[in-house]
Design an enzyme around this catalytic site. Structure first.
Site: not given
Ligand code: HEM
Length: 370
Positions: A74, A344
């Site tokens: 993201h 995260y």
């Molecule tokens: C094991 C599963 C997942 C992994 C490894 C993962 C990994 C990540 C990582 C590394 C980030 C960046 C975080 C940061 O630097 O602040 C991120 C952001 C995000 N993820 Fe995931 N994610 C996973 C599952 C999900 C799921 C199930 C959802 C939705 C329900 C989701 C929604 C989001 C959203 C909306 C962001 C952006 C948040 C922001 O704007 O900072 N992710 N994810």
């Protein structure tokens, strides 16, 4: 009066032939070693095969490159602010302060999935909304939601493998079909989830997208009654499907620019809809929808009235960790939750220590949206 000892007496180091001193030094060494082992274990150094948060983020970086200062997933996004007006209907389910009738300030981030911060917007990119609810007299609640109706896999290891299998092969410019077929065979839930996902058209923009929390949680009310729940932000803007023409736009930020233009004209709203699970509904598998006849409770309205370029101190520096929960909301047994929280945190730690490059999405400094 006792004589003040000389400096050499006061600071005399214990003799290494003194048995007591040796035992004390050995004990201190043991404690230091135990702490070092704990750190090494958490970092995954003692079990290189284990899926640690560092390995997860290494994989994002290997596939997408390192874009200094940006989220590892993201990566492309814009900050938003507004408020949440609770109507009080959530109080019977959760004692969280955010559900008491009244208004709570909210800081959020609208984003597209993927690790490339400068990629042109695309019609099939997953739209996302991260929110931090900040009650003045209560604990913060963070959630990160996406517009697909179910998640693609049910556990962290499968997500780790899927990242690699679905990544475009550099020679072909698209995913390797053989790798995808092998992944799908090993994870049958993926094909089922993809069928549900592709049968729901994406919205034409961020403003009319429904954002789903997907993972189950537990609401705990004042009488300690626990209710399994999932939640979604449902837009008041009417749904319109994404069209292939949109993606042909010469504006490579057409989705973000449309959001910014709409906010310049006036606020956007979503209803926070809580779905109540029943016995037998999966709480540990985000690829599975709950039956459509489950009770839905509208607990309040989110109003977003301002967009802001990512900058020091705003949403850029928030980690929308899904496990930052107030008393009254607890994690379920979904294994994705702890993996998300850990990944995260690793992404946040790496990006916060890096020099920042300006975001691709710039909100004009004049006008209401800025
Ligand atoms: C094991 C599963 C997942 C992994 C490894 C993962 C990994 C990540 C990582 C590394 C980030 C960046 C975080 C940061 O630097 O602040 C991120 C952001 C995000 N993820 Fe995931 N994610 C996973 C599952 C999900 C799921 C199930 C959802 C939705 C329900 C989701 C929604 C989001 C959203 C909306 C962001 C952006 C948040 C922001 O704007 O900072 N992710 N994810």
């Amino acid at each position: 009066m006792p004589q003040d000892p000389t400096a050499s007496q006061r600071y005399r180091p214990p003799s290494l032939t003194d048995k007591g001193a040796l035992a004390r030094l050995a004990a201190i060494g043991g404690v230091v070693l135990a702490i070092a082992v704990c750190f090494a274990n958490v970092a995954g150094w003692l079990s290189p095969g284990r899926l640690s948060q560092a390995r997860f983020i290494d994989r994002f970086e290997r596939l997408n490159g390192v874009h200094a200062g940006f989220r590892r997933n993201h990566a492309k996004g814009v900050c938003v602010t507004g408020s949440f007006e609770s109507n009080g209907h959530g109080v019977r389910l959760s004692k969280a302060v955010v559900f008491k009738p009244g208004r709570v300030p909210v800081v959020g981030r609208v984003s597209l999935s993927g690790g490339y911060p400068y990629l042109p917007d695309g019609g099939k990119d997953v739209r996302a909304l991260g929110l931090s609810f900040r009650p003045l007299d209560g604990e913060e609640w963070r959630t990160a939601m996406i517009n697909i109706p179910v998640f693609v896999v049910k556990d962290p290891k499968a997500f780790y493998e899927q990242l690699l299998a679905s990544h475009p092969d550099p020679a072909m410019g698209k995913p390797d079909l053989a790798k995808m077929a092998a992944f799908t065979a090993a994870h049958p839930e993926f094909a089922v989830a993809m069928k549900v996902i592709t049968s729901n058209p994406f919205s034409s923009g961020f403003a009319n997208a429904r954002y789903n929390g997907l993972n189950a949680f537990r609401f705990v009310n004042a009488a300690d009654v626990v209710t399994p729940v999932r939640w979604s932000m449902v837009p008041t803007e009417p749904f319109a499907p994404d069209t292939p023409e949109q993606a042909k736009s010469s504006d490579k930020n057409y989705l973000f620019d449309d959001l910014i233009a709409r906010l310049a004209r006036g606020p956007l709203q979503w209803h926070l809809i809580v779905t109540i699970g029943q016995l037998g509904d999966a709480t540990d598998d985000a690829t599975m929808s709950w039956p459509g006849d489950r009770e839905h409770v509208d607990v309040g309205t989110l109003t977003i009235d301002r967009a802001e370029t990512e900058a020091p101190g705003n949403c850029r520096d928030i980690n929308f960790d899904p496990l930052v929960l107030p008393s009254g909301i607890e994690p379920s047994d979904d294994p994705l939750l702890t993996a998300r929280s850990a990944a995260y945190s690793e992404s946040f730690t790496r990006r916060e220590g890096e020099t920042k490059t300006p975001s691709a999405v710039q909100v004009p400094v004049t006008g209401k949206g800025s």
